[in-house]
Structures are given as C-alpha cells and as structure tokens.
Enzyme design. Structure first.
Site, PDB file in Angstrom:
ATOM      1  CD  GLN A 184      -2.735   1.024   2.597  1.00  3.33           C
ATOM      2  OE1 GLN A 184      -2.330   0.442   3.590  1.00  3.33           O
ATOM      3  NE2 GLN A 184      -3.939   1.559   2.530  1.00  3.33           N
ATOM      4  N   GLY A 185       0.540   2.198  -0.866  1.00  3.04           N
ATOM      5  CA  GLY A 185       1.232   3.482  -0.914  1.00  3.04           C
ATOM      6  C   GLY A 185       0.272   4.613  -0.607  1.00  3.04           C
ATOM      7  CE1 TYR A 186      -4.337   3.957  -0.773  1.00  2.00           C
ATOM      8  CE2 TYR A 186      -5.684   4.470   1.138  1.00  2.00           C
ATOM      9  CZ  TYR A 186      -5.577   4.011  -0.153  1.00  2.00           C
ATOM     10  OH  TYR A 186      -6.710   3.615  -0.821  1.00  2.00           O
ATOM     11  CB  SER A 187       1.244   6.881   5.374  1.00  2.00           C
ATOM     12  OG  SER A 187       0.098   6.360   6.000  1.00  2.00           O
ATOM     13  CD  GLU A 209      -5.896   0.018   5.997  1.00  2.00           C
ATOM     14  OE1 GLU A 209      -4.825   0.052   6.623  1.00  2.00           O
ATOM     15  OE2 GLU A 209      -6.184   0.835   5.085  1.00  2.00           O
TER      16      GLU A 209
END
Length: 256
Positions: A126-129, A244
C-alpha cells in the site's frame, strides 16, 4: 435468540480445521505460537494453498471468483484459522486492492489483476501515508504528471508495510494540484520493478523489518494502470479504507 451453530456450520468448521492441519507448515505454525517473525514464504506458501482451495478471497462474491460466504462462514473461517496458528491473510491484495479493482476497475484490469490476487502469486503493498502528512491523507504530495500514455511519478511514501517483498503497489498520487485536495487525487497500480523505485527499511524497536519508506524518482506508469477516473481516486481510497478498518482489530488473533 438461538446462537448455536447449525450442523452445516459445525461441519464447515471441521473442514477448515482439517485443511489447516493438512496444509499449514509446522514451522510456520511454530512461529505463530512463539511470536517469531514470518518470512515471505511463510505467507506465500500458506496463501497459495488457500488460493488453490478457493478460500483466499473469502470475502469476495462469487461473481468475482470468491466463495460468496455468509457472515457465519466468514466468522468461522477467521476464528478456526487463528486457533490453528495460521498467519493472518495479508490484506493488501484480497481485502484492499482486489475489491477496489472489481468495484471501480475496467474489465481489462479485472482480467489482468484479479486472478493473481485470488491465487496469491502477486504480492501487493500500500502506498498511502507520506512523510509530514500525519493522519491527513488528503495532503499527500506524491505527484503524477501525465506525459502521453504514461504518468511520471515523483515523491515518497512511508510506513509502507512489507513493500520490500512486494511485486506491486497501489498508490494514491496527486494528478491535479489546483483543485481541492481530495479532488486532485488518483489511484494508480505500479509495478515495484519499475526503474526509479527505491525501498528503504524502517527497523522497529524489536529489530523487525516490516515497514519501509518508498521513493519514486521519475517512475513511468502506464495510464492504463489508473483505476477509476483521473482525479477521482479519493472515492477509491475511502472505499479501500472502509474495508481495511473492518479487519484492523485482528479479533480472532487476539482471542487466540
């Protein structure tokens, strides 16, 4: 209210337990009960066994290759596997990006990505924060500038879980810096082998390496990897986060 399990549910629980005992590696099970760190194969071998059985994407409807289980079967599946010492199913493919793709993706994207998620032959992260953003996800600054049939991505992500093992990353990127923050975000699927991607470890207090920083330096991503519409990725992001949060408590593992 009668909370007793029906005979068919008891039989289903027995089937799950028998499957776990036949397919879960004793070494992996020992790591679970001794609190040791898993390696990549612990997850992949187990998840691929679940995939062959058709159980990995146990929350998916039949329409997209899931078993279409009711809530009782899902509950039993999670709890029995936890009791047997199985690793948690990594959520990034089955519970995060998979549902986003079958809900918002094109038919071509569904055909390309969903089978490998169901079989656990591709590892997603995952590439969010982002550094400096805190809990304000909409303030993300990783940019994706369209050049022809590709986006050129620059920026960084942090607290990326297991990205050092991942084949692909689903990423929120800014495609319009002039509109309101939530209205200028897009949802991209990026091959982690693409030139310009660097993964740097963040070592935790117990010495474990689970999280990372991920850097993008002029990373070229096909426009075909955009899920949904450009600048409407916030809709995908909220949908994913709702899924999530349903699993973040790890209740079956806590009960174990």
């Amino acid at each position: 209210m009668d909370l007793a399990l029906k005979p068919e549910h008891k039989a289903f629980a027995d089937e799950i337990r028998a499957f776990a005992r036949a397919n879960l590696s004793p070494a992996t099970k020992e790591k679970t009960f001794s609190g040791k760190h898993y390696d990549r194969d612990d997850h992949m071998v187990w998840q691929q066994a679940l995939g062959k059985k058709g159980w990995l994407t146990y929350t998916w409807p039949k329409k997209f290759g899931g078993p279409g289980w009711d809530v009782t079967r899902r509950f039993l599946f999670e709890n029995v596997l936890a009791e047997e010492g199985a690793p948690r199913i990594l959520p990034f493919g089955p519970k995060m990006v998979g549902p986003v793709i079958y809900t918002f993706g094109s038919e071509e994207q569904k055909a390309k990505y969903l089978p490998a998620i169901r079989e656990s032959t591709v590892w997603w992260c995952q590439g969010y924060s982002e550094p400096g953003s805190g809990s304000d996800l909409a303030s993300l600054r990783t940019k994706a500038d369209k050049e022809g049939d590709h986006y050129i991505v620059n920026g960084s992500k942090t607290w990326n879980t297991m990205g050092h093992w991942a084949d692909w990353i689903f990423c929120l990127v800014r495609t319009d810096s002039k509109s309101k923050p939530q209205e200028g975000i897009s949802f991209l699927l990026i091959d982690m082998k693409t030139p310009g991607i660097t993964v740097k470890p963040i070592i935790m207090a117990d010495g474990g390496h689970e999280v990372n920083e991920v850097f993008f330096d002029n990373v070229s991503v096909p426009v075909a990897n955009l899920v949904g519409k450009e600048n409407e990725g916030w809709t995908c992001a909220k949908f994913l986060l709702a899924n999530e949060r349903l699993g973040i408590a790890a209740v079956p593992q806590s009960k174990r």
